[in-house]
Design a protein around this motif. Structure first.
Motif, PDB file in Angstrom:
ATOM      1  N   LEU A 114      52.636 112.791  90.816  1.00 56.84           N
ATOM      2  CA  LEU A 114      51.276 112.281  90.045  1.00 56.84           C
ATOM      3  C   LEU A 114      50.256 112.281  90.733  1.00 56.84           C
ATOM      4  CD1 LEU A 114      53.367 109.491  87.744  1.00 56.84           C
ATOM      5  CD2 LEU A 114      51.804 111.627  86.885  1.00 56.84           C
ATOM      6  N   PRO A 119      60.449 106.575  88.087  1.00 57.11           N
ATOM      7  CA  PRO A 119      59.217 106.059  89.920  1.00 57.11           C
ATOM      8  C   PRO A 119      59.946 105.790  91.251  1.00 57.11           C
ATOM      9  CG  PRO A 119      59.096 104.676  87.679  1.00 57.11           C
ATOM     10  CD  PRO A 119      60.754 105.011  87.360  1.00 57.11           C
ATOM     11  N   SER A 141      55.263 101.614  93.071  1.00 55.58           N
ATOM     12  CA  SER A 141      54.986 103.354  92.605  1.00 55.58           C
ATOM     13  C   SER A 141      53.960 103.393  92.067  1.00 55.58           C
ATOM     14  CB  SER A 141      56.271 103.828  91.330  1.00 55.58           C
ATOM     15  OG  SER A 141      55.885 103.166  90.315  1.00 55.58           O
ATOM     16  N   THR A 142      52.917 102.271  91.254  1.00 54.11           N
ATOM     17  CA  THR A 142      51.741 102.005  90.495  1.00 54.11           C
ATOM     18  C   THR A 142      51.100 102.183  91.598  1.00 54.11           C
ATOM     19  OG1 THR A 142      52.600  99.883  89.991  1.00 54.11           O
ATOM     20  CG2 THR A 142      52.591 101.767  88.089  1.00 54.11           C
ATOM     21  N   MET A 173      56.779 111.573  92.234  1.00 55.53           N
ATOM     22  CA  MET A 173      55.472 110.360  92.624  1.00 55.53           C
ATOM     23  C   MET A 173      54.737 111.077  92.970  1.00 55.53           C
ATOM     24  SD  MET A 173      56.399 107.468  91.200  1.00 55.53           S
ATOM     25  CE  MET A 173      56.892 108.849  89.523  1.00 55.53           C
ATOM     26  N   PRO A 205      52.831 102.885  82.138  1.00 54.42           N
ATOM     27  CA  PRO A 205      53.766 103.409  82.841  1.00 54.42           C
ATOM     28  C   PRO A 205      55.440 102.535  82.438  1.00 54.42           C
ATOM     29  CG  PRO A 205      53.178 101.860  84.068  1.00 54.42           C
ATOM     30  CD  PRO A 205      52.277 102.164  82.579  1.00 54.42           C
ATOM     31  N   SER A 217      50.153 108.995  82.804  1.00 51.96           N
ATOM     32  CA  SER A 217      51.291 108.366  82.879  1.00 51.96           C
ATOM     33  C   SER A 217      52.122 109.273  83.250  1.00 51.96           C
ATOM     34  CB  SER A 217      51.263 108.384  80.931  1.00 51.96           C
ATOM     35  OG  SER A 217      51.640 109.136  80.860  1.00 51.96           O
ATOM     36  N   TYR A 218      53.297 108.209  83.210  1.00 53.31           N
ATOM     37  CA  TYR A 218      54.508 108.928  83.817  1.00 53.31           C
ATOM     38  C   TYR A 218      54.865 110.421  82.724  1.00 53.31           C
ATOM     39  CZ  TYR A 218      54.414 105.394  87.962  1.00 53.31           C
ATOM     40  OH  TYR A 218      54.005 104.909  88.689  1.00 53.31           O
ATOM     41  N   LEU A 252      60.279 111.124  80.689  1.00 57.22           N
ATOM     42  CA  LEU A 252      59.427 110.485  81.808  1.00 57.22           C
ATOM     43  C   LEU A 252      60.128 110.495  83.190  1.00 57.22           C
ATOM     44  CD1 LEU A 252      57.772 107.843  80.302  1.00 57.22           C
ATOM     45  CD2 LEU A 252      59.282 108.987  78.847  1.00 57.22           C
ATOM     46  N   LEU A 253      59.283 110.174  83.921  1.00 52.73           N
ATOM     47  CA  LEU A 253      58.598 110.116  85.234  1.00 52.73           C
ATOM     48  C   LEU A 253      59.558 109.048  86.431  1.00 52.73           C
ATOM     49  CD1 LEU A 253      56.210 112.661  87.054  1.00 52.73           C
ATOM     50  CD2 LEU A 253      58.262 113.344  85.691  1.00 52.73           C
TER      51      LEU A 253
END
Length: 750
Positions: A340, A331, A416-417, A337, A365, A296-297, A328-329
């Motif tokens: 991650l 995006p 980002s994903t 990123m 996310p 997860s973020y 939470l990071l």
């Protein structure tokens, strides 16, 4: 599907293990240090440690009472160690050696012979032969003593009532000072050739095996880091879970630290985490499991660089409700990123090295929404990326400028994903999954939130599989929102149902274990909907609460939704019946036990047969129903309508209400309302904002306010079946003016 919450093992299968079996040791330690225990052979284990502070101490623990395994699989509680002799080979590195001050000590916690709680501290070096980092250790619990030097400082142990034993491991630079080490360090210790002798050497253990079923299991490293992978997978296997395991790597135990913040120096993952997951992946493959690595973020707030955090317009960081909180990071932050991506690649690489196919899930996310509705779209990187307009709250309608901001934030999240999945594919060809939490992203009070947190950039085929989760709706009993949410997510993102999966759960607190009934039903509903796989979230809670699940043959009560074809006159016989046991005492007093809460009605509809044509219709209808095998509708000539019947009271959450008719204090569930006849009122005011589900369930478009009276008016039919396998009708009987007997019996559907 069936389920059971098992509190304890009774007559189920059991076997034996040697006390001190390597699979059943655990570790404990203060944060932020890390430790993990793995089994390296049937008689060996290894502890890996990552030290950051001078007072870091890891404990390798054996508990007399099994507090971790599923009740069917626990080992027996055995507190008396006096008939046990433990021996093992000790090897270590990067920790204080056996002969050192503050070297490894076996702490024994329990009670003395008088029942007083106390602890003993057994210096392992006093029972070792060999070198300080490679020695044979032998302990006879009938004669062991604590104390630094023996016999002068001997403190005899009474081992007849012990709670737990733990071996301490500390860094070479250990002191009692709460201060950083000069540099982070890694250490390890191995216990091999573990042997327990004596009359108390063997203890019982549960070995029940639940048949393989169709529900998968999910788990999380943050909830199981202290157990051996062998122990965790033993529970999954014995409880009937097969196929893919969704493994959430967590947000608080995988990272390396430098100066108190996460770092890629030396690798993305700390050494204990790597050791644990290599063992987990290898054992999973041996048992026929696949792993879906979930990331997860989310990151533990205390160790997250400030510039990586999502922030509200006033600069407040996004913080979850966990204690300690996670953040939470963003995006849009390149550093966050990139971090991650490195973490994701490291975990997937572990699986690939173990021979597992690459499967990776991006877990929930999103841009964080504060409890008061403020969106966290305003960290410096987000402002630079898409210049978000001010949005005071995600709730309610939005202006064109605000909608443009939400769309831009959603596009940034989707980008980002996509980059995260692309990074994972650098390791190996990979099946990708997206997990979306529907109660947040499809919040009815925030109709535009989906632009940001369920963006169209995720539309099929951006991911291979869409996974949905909705436990807030499930545990609240809001099945209507679950149904509507799954439909809305599928329509928005375009994933066919065969490309969807469902995570059912979870139960945060053990005292709420009754929620598993709703969770089990939700998994069943998803499977009936046709999803590729349903999973229970999560294995640690399944073990804690004793959930046992099994598949049953599909329970389909044969019913043809057609009305009995002959009109019934008032000559028809109607006979409501109860099942009551009456016991009369010698003195004439009666005790009455009512077995049925509701009456069941019997009918004889023979008087409705008035002609030879009716006989032909009746015989055809009887054959079509296979006699009593299939049910059908009957319009009761004396009781077929209800007006302003109370069907519930609003609580601000529930939207589903069951139709019912009241007869004084007795209540009758109505499962077969007549189509088009149902009307609903809220506090006496008619509303058309509802739909009708099968089984006579009214589903309101929105939950009524707390205390609002929900009433309904409707016509209804009674579900019935023929009462006998044979139907006898003769022309002679009919011509003589005698009505045939055609018994029907009411079917209980709710």
């Amino acid at each position: 599907m069936g389920h059971w919450l098992c509190a304890e093992r009774r007559h189920q299968a059991a076997g034996t293990i040697s006390r001190f079996d390597p699979r059943f040791w655990t570790v404990n330690f203060p944060r932020p240090m890390m430790a993990a225990v793995t089994t390296t052979a049937p008689d060996a284990l290894r502890v890996d440690c990552a030290f950051y502070r001078q007072d870091d101490l890891a404990g390798l623990i054996w508990e007399a009472e099994d507090r971790h395994d599923h009740p069917l699989l626990k080992y027996e509680t055995a507190r008396d160690f006096r008939d046990c002799r433990l021996s093992f080979r000790w090897r270590s590195g990067g920790v204080r050696a056996l002969d050192a001050v503050n070297g490894p000590v076996l702490t024994i916690e329990g009670r003395d012979a008088a029942g007083n709680a106390r602890s003993w501290y057994v210096r392992l070096w006093n029972y070792a032969t060999g070198s300080p980092e490679d020695a044979l250790v032998s302990i006879d619990f009938a004669s062991v003593s604590g104390g630094w030097s023996l016999p002068g400082e001997a403190d005899p142990v009474w081992a007849g009532d012990i709670d737990r034993l733990f071996v301490s491991l500390v860094p070479p630079g250990y002191s009692a000072t709460d201060a950083p080490l000069a540099a982070p360090g890694e250490g390890w210790a191995e216990l091999s050739a573990i042997r327990c002798d004596g009359p108390g050497a063997v203890i019982a253990i549960g070995e029940a095996i639940v048949p393989e079923h169709g529900v998968g299991i999910a788990g999380g490293y943050d909830d199981s880091y202290n157990l051996t992978p062998a122990r965790l997978l033993r529970n999954a296997l014995h409880l009937g879970y097969r196929g893919r395991i969704v493994h959430y790597v967590g947000m608080s135990h995988y990272f390396r630290l430098d100066g108190g913040k996460v770092s890629l120096g030396g690798g993305a993952l700390n050494a204990p985490c790597v050791a644990w997951h290599r063992d987990f992946a290898g054992r999973a493959r041996e048992l026929g499991y696949d792993i879906i690595w979930s990331l997860s973020y989310e990151l533990l707030d205390a160790h997250c660089p400030e510039e990586w955090k999502q922030r509200a317009a006033d600069g407040a960081p996004a913080l979850t409700g966990w204690s300690p909180p996670s953040t939470l990071l963003s995006p849009t932050h390149e550093g966050a990123m990139a971090y991650l991506q490195a973490v994701a690649k490291a975990f997937v690489a572990i699986g690939v090295a173990a021979g597992l196919p690459a499967r990776f899930q991006v877990g929930e996310p999103w841009w964080w929404i504060m409890p008061d509705g403020r969106p966290c779209l305003y960290d410096a990187s987000a402002v630079a990326a898409f210049a978000p307009a001010p949005i005071a709250s995600i709730k309610g309608g939005k202006s064109a400028l605000e909608i443009a901001t939400l769309d831009a934030a959603g596009a940034a999240l989707a980008a980002s994903t996509a980059a995260l999945c692309a990074a994972v594919r650098e390791v190996a060809a990979c099946e990708t999954y997206l997990l979306a939490y529907l109660p947040t992203v499809l919040d009815a009070g925030a109709p535009e939130a989906k632009r940001t947190n369920l963006p169209v950039g995720w539309a099929f085929p951006a991911f291979d599989v869409l996974q949905l989760e909705d436990y807030d709706w499930v545990t609240a009993g809001d099945t209507a929102s679950s149904r509507d949410g799954a439909r809305a997510a599928g329509e928005r993102l375009g994933y066919p149902v065969g490309r969807q999966e469902y995570l059912a759960g979870f139960v945060l607190n053990g005292e709420d274990s009754a929620q598993w009934r709703l969770i089990d039903a939700a998994a069943d509903t998803a499977r009936r909907r046709g999803v590729r796989r349903a999973y229970f979230w999560a294995l640690p809670q399944v073990m804690r609460d004793g959930l046992v699940h099994w598949d049953e043959e599909e329970d389909v009560t044969a019913f043809d939704d057609v009305l009995f074809p002959l009109a019934l006159g008032r000559e028809a016989e109607v006979a409501p019946e109860f099942s009551t046991t009456i016991v009369t005492s010698a003195g004439g007093r009666e005790t009455r036990n009512v077995a049925w809460e509701e009456a069941r009605t019997r009918y004889d509809v023979g008087p409705g047969v008035r002609s030879e044509a009716d006989i032909r219709v009746l015989l055809d209808f009887f054959r079509a129903r296979s006699g009593p095998a299939r049910g059908f509708r009957l319009r009761d000539p004396f009781d077929a309508e209800a007006s302003d019947e109370a069907i519930g009271t609003g609580d601000g959450v529930a939207r589903r209400f069951a139709l019912a008719k009241h007869y004084g204090a007795a209540t009758r569930r109505i499962t077969r309302p007549v189509a088009g006849s149902v009307s609903v009122k809220l506090d006496g005011v008619a509303t058309a904002a509802f739909s009708l589900e099968e089984g006579g369930m009214v589903v309101l478009d929105s939950a009524p306010e707390a205390g609002a009276a929900v009433t309904a008016s409707f016509a209804f039919d009674v579900p019935v079946r023929f009462g006998e396998d044979r139907l006898t009708v003769t022309r002679a009987t009919f011509l003589a003016g005698a009505a045939p007997s055609v018994p029907l019996v009411e079917i209980r559907e709710a």
